[in-house]
Motif scaffolding. Sequence first.
Motif, PDB file in Angstrom:
ATOM      1  N   VAL A   3       0.668  -1.296  -0.013  1.00 29.58           N
ATOM      2  CA  VAL A   3       0.052  -0.044  -0.111  1.00 29.58           C
ATOM      3  C   VAL A   3       0.953   1.168  -0.039  1.00 29.58           C
ATOM      4  O   VAL A   3       0.714   2.274  -0.790  1.00 29.58           O
ATOM      5  CB  VAL A   3      -1.081   0.010   1.235  1.00 29.58           C
ATOM      6  CG1 VAL A   3      -1.686   1.264   1.446  1.00 29.58           C
ATOM      7  CG2 VAL A   3      -1.945  -0.905   1.147  1.00 29.58           C
ATOM      8  N   ALA A   4       1.939   1.160   0.787  1.00 33.02           N
ATOM      9  CA  ALA A   4       2.852   2.388   0.927  1.00 33.02           C
ATOM     10  C   ALA A   4       3.566   2.579  -0.443  1.00 33.02           C
ATOM     11  O   ALA A   4       3.580   3.754  -1.024  1.00 33.02           O
ATOM     12  CB  ALA A   4       3.821   2.250   1.924  1.00 33.02           C
ATOM     13  N   GLU A   5       4.020   1.698  -1.138  1.00 30.25           N
ATOM     14  CA  GLU A   5       4.561   1.442  -2.449  1.00 30.25           C
ATOM     15  C   GLU A   5       3.440   2.196  -3.583  1.00 30.25           C
ATOM     16  O   GLU A   5       3.887   2.973  -4.189  1.00 30.25           O
ATOM     17  CB  GLU A   5       5.065   0.268  -3.003  1.00 30.25           C
ATOM     18  CG  GLU A   5       6.276  -0.090  -2.232  1.00 30.25           C
ATOM     19  CD  GLU A   5       6.706  -1.665  -2.689  1.00 30.25           C
ATOM     20  OE1 GLU A   5       6.029  -2.214  -3.320  1.00 30.25           O
ATOM     21  OE2 GLU A   5       7.835  -1.886  -2.175  1.00 30.25           O
ATOM     22  N   ALA A   6       2.317   1.815  -3.453  1.00 28.93           N
ATOM     23  CA  ALA A   6       1.193   2.251  -4.317  1.00 28.93           C
ATOM     24  C   ALA A   6       0.967   3.734  -4.130  1.00 28.93           C
ATOM     25  O   ALA A   6       0.665   4.298  -5.277  1.00 28.93           O
ATOM     26  CB  ALA A   6      -0.049   1.217  -4.161  1.00 28.93           C
ATOM     27  N   MET A   7       0.838   4.167  -2.866  1.00 27.09           N
ATOM     28  CA  MET A   7       0.608   5.321  -2.836  1.00 27.09           C
ATOM     29  C   MET A   7       1.760   6.558  -3.249  1.00 27.09           C
ATOM     30  O   MET A   7       1.560   7.355  -3.570  1.00 27.09           O
ATOM     31  CB  MET A   7       0.358   5.908  -1.204  1.00 27.09           C
ATOM     32  CG  MET A   7      -0.774   4.999  -0.433  1.00 27.09           C
ATOM     33  SD  MET A   7      -2.406   5.819  -1.015  1.00 27.09           S
ATOM     34  CE  MET A   7      -2.158   7.212   0.064  1.00 27.09           C
ATOM     35  N   GLY A   8       2.687   5.769  -3.086  1.00 25.26           N
ATOM     36  CA  GLY A   8       3.889   6.442  -3.483  1.00 25.26           C
ATOM     37  C   GLY A   8       4.213   6.680  -4.927  1.00 25.26           C
ATOM     38  O   GLY A   8       4.239   7.771  -5.689  1.00 25.26           O
ATOM     39  N   TRP A   9       3.854   5.821  -5.641  1.00 23.87           N
ATOM     40  CA  TRP A   9       3.482   5.671  -7.116  1.00 23.87           C
ATOM     41  C   TRP A   9       2.439   6.481  -7.708  1.00 23.87           C
ATOM     42  O   TRP A   9       2.775   7.592  -8.307  1.00 23.87           O
ATOM     43  CB  TRP A   9       3.490   4.393  -7.789  1.00 23.87           C
ATOM     44  CG  TRP A   9       3.334   4.230  -9.116  1.00 23.87           C
ATOM     45  CD1 TRP A   9       4.511   4.239 -10.102  1.00 23.87           C
ATOM     46  CD2 TRP A   9       2.106   4.358 -10.078  1.00 23.87           C
ATOM     47  NE1 TRP A   9       4.086   4.252 -11.399  1.00 23.87           N
ATOM     48  CE2 TRP A   9       2.664   4.287 -11.215  1.00 23.87           C
ATOM     49  CE3 TRP A   9       0.974   4.412  -9.916  1.00 23.87           C
ATOM     50  CZ2 TRP A   9       1.803   4.396 -12.460  1.00 23.87           C
ATOM     51  CZ3 TRP A   9      -0.025   4.447 -10.826  1.00 23.87           C
ATOM     52  CH2 TRP A   9       0.345   4.638 -12.154  1.00 23.87           C
ATOM     53  N   LEU A  10       1.387   6.450  -6.920  1.00 24.64           N
ATOM     54  CA  LEU A  10       0.242   7.329  -7.383  1.00 24.64           C
ATOM     55  C   LEU A  10       0.584   8.892  -7.065  1.00 24.64           C
ATOM     56  O   LEU A  10       0.374   9.819  -7.931  1.00 24.64           O
ATOM     57  CB  LEU A  10      -1.229   7.086  -6.584  1.00 24.64           C
ATOM     58  CG  LEU A  10      -1.643   5.589  -6.959  1.00 24.64           C
ATOM     59  CD1 LEU A  10      -2.907   5.395  -5.558  1.00 24.64           C
ATOM     60  CD2 LEU A  10      -2.447   5.933  -8.384  1.00 24.64           C
ATOM     61  N   THR A  11       1.175   9.154  -5.955  1.00 29.24           N
ATOM     62  CA  THR A  11       1.688  10.646  -5.669  1.00 29.24           C
ATOM     63  C   THR A  11       2.730  11.048  -6.772  1.00 29.24           C
ATOM     64  O   THR A  11       2.649  12.106  -7.428  1.00 29.24           O
ATOM     65  CB  THR A  11       2.271  10.510  -4.576  1.00 29.24           C
ATOM     66  OG1 THR A  11       1.284  10.169  -3.434  1.00 29.24           O
ATOM     67  CG2 THR A  11       2.700  12.083  -3.934  1.00 29.24           C
ATOM     68  N   SER A  12       4.035  10.103  -7.060  1.00 32.07           N
ATOM     69  CA  SER A  12       4.922  10.539  -8.072  1.00 32.07           C
ATOM     70  C   SER A  12       4.336  10.363  -9.271  1.00 32.07           C
ATOM     71  O   SER A  12       4.881  11.451 -10.141  1.00 32.07           O
ATOM     72  CB  SER A  12       6.022   9.457  -8.133  1.00 32.07           C
ATOM     73  OG  SER A  12       5.603   8.362  -8.789  1.00 32.07           O
ATOM     74  N   GLN A  13       3.039  10.067  -9.823  1.00 38.06           N
ATOM     75  CA  GLN A  13       2.676  10.158 -11.194  1.00 38.06           C
ATOM     76  C   GLN A  13       1.523  11.431 -11.245  1.00 38.06           C
ATOM     77  O   GLN A  13       0.919  11.524 -12.146  1.00 38.06           O
ATOM     78  CB  GLN A  13       1.935   8.836 -11.508  1.00 38.06           C
ATOM     79  CG  GLN A  13       2.767   7.818 -11.538  1.00 38.06           C
ATOM     80  CD  GLN A  13       3.773   7.956 -12.404  1.00 38.06           C
ATOM     81  OE1 GLN A  13       3.541   8.103 -13.492  1.00 38.06           O
ATOM     82  NE2 GLN A  13       5.213   7.711 -12.003  1.00 38.06           N
ATOM     83  N   GLY A  14       1.321  12.091  -9.937  1.00 38.66           N
ATOM     84  CA  GLY A  14       0.349  13.324  -9.948  1.00 38.66           C
ATOM     85  C   GLY A  14      -1.092  12.815  -9.710  1.00 38.66           C
ATOM     86  O   GLY A  14      -1.614  13.350 -10.521  1.00 38.66           O
TER      87      GLY A  14
END
Length: 174
Positions: A3-14
């Motif tokens: 979940v933390a990785e997914a949140m990080g990816w979603l944030t980095s992709q805007g």
Amino acid sequence: MAVAEAMGWLTSQGLIMRDPDQSGTFYVLTRRAQTLKSRADVEAFVKGNALPIQLLQPQLAEKVHHLFVRGDHDVAVFQAFKSVEVAVRTACRYDNTVIGKRLVIRAFNPDDGPLRNVGTTQDEREAEMALFVGAIGHCKNPASHRDVDLDREEAARLIVFASHLLAIVDERKP
């Protein structure tokens, strides 16, 4: 962890951001994320992000991005390097009969080419001419003569390289 990785990816992709109306760590979808309505929209978004459009010359991005996202990688690469060839010809004011290898050798001739970099050594000017000759021969010519199978990552790298070459031409316009 997932979940933390997914949140990080979603944030980095805007695609998500902290909710400005909340004091805690609440997230909301961004306007970009709200446009992704279907699985196909998400797949197109992911495919399109393989090509870092912010690194491309604007005129190149306009010509090739839609081809790249559609999956026409060989056509996108061909179009990118055709744009390089056309930019060289236009910058030097050569007519349409000067093409390909002959065009870039003439334009970047280390001794008198209008696009040569006079601030570098003879060897560096020769290397730059060879770089452009190789780019046209290796990246543009195969797709203009036959079907070429390029994966998304290779095509993205080549298109960014074409953008770099276009920037050189733009900097040197006589």
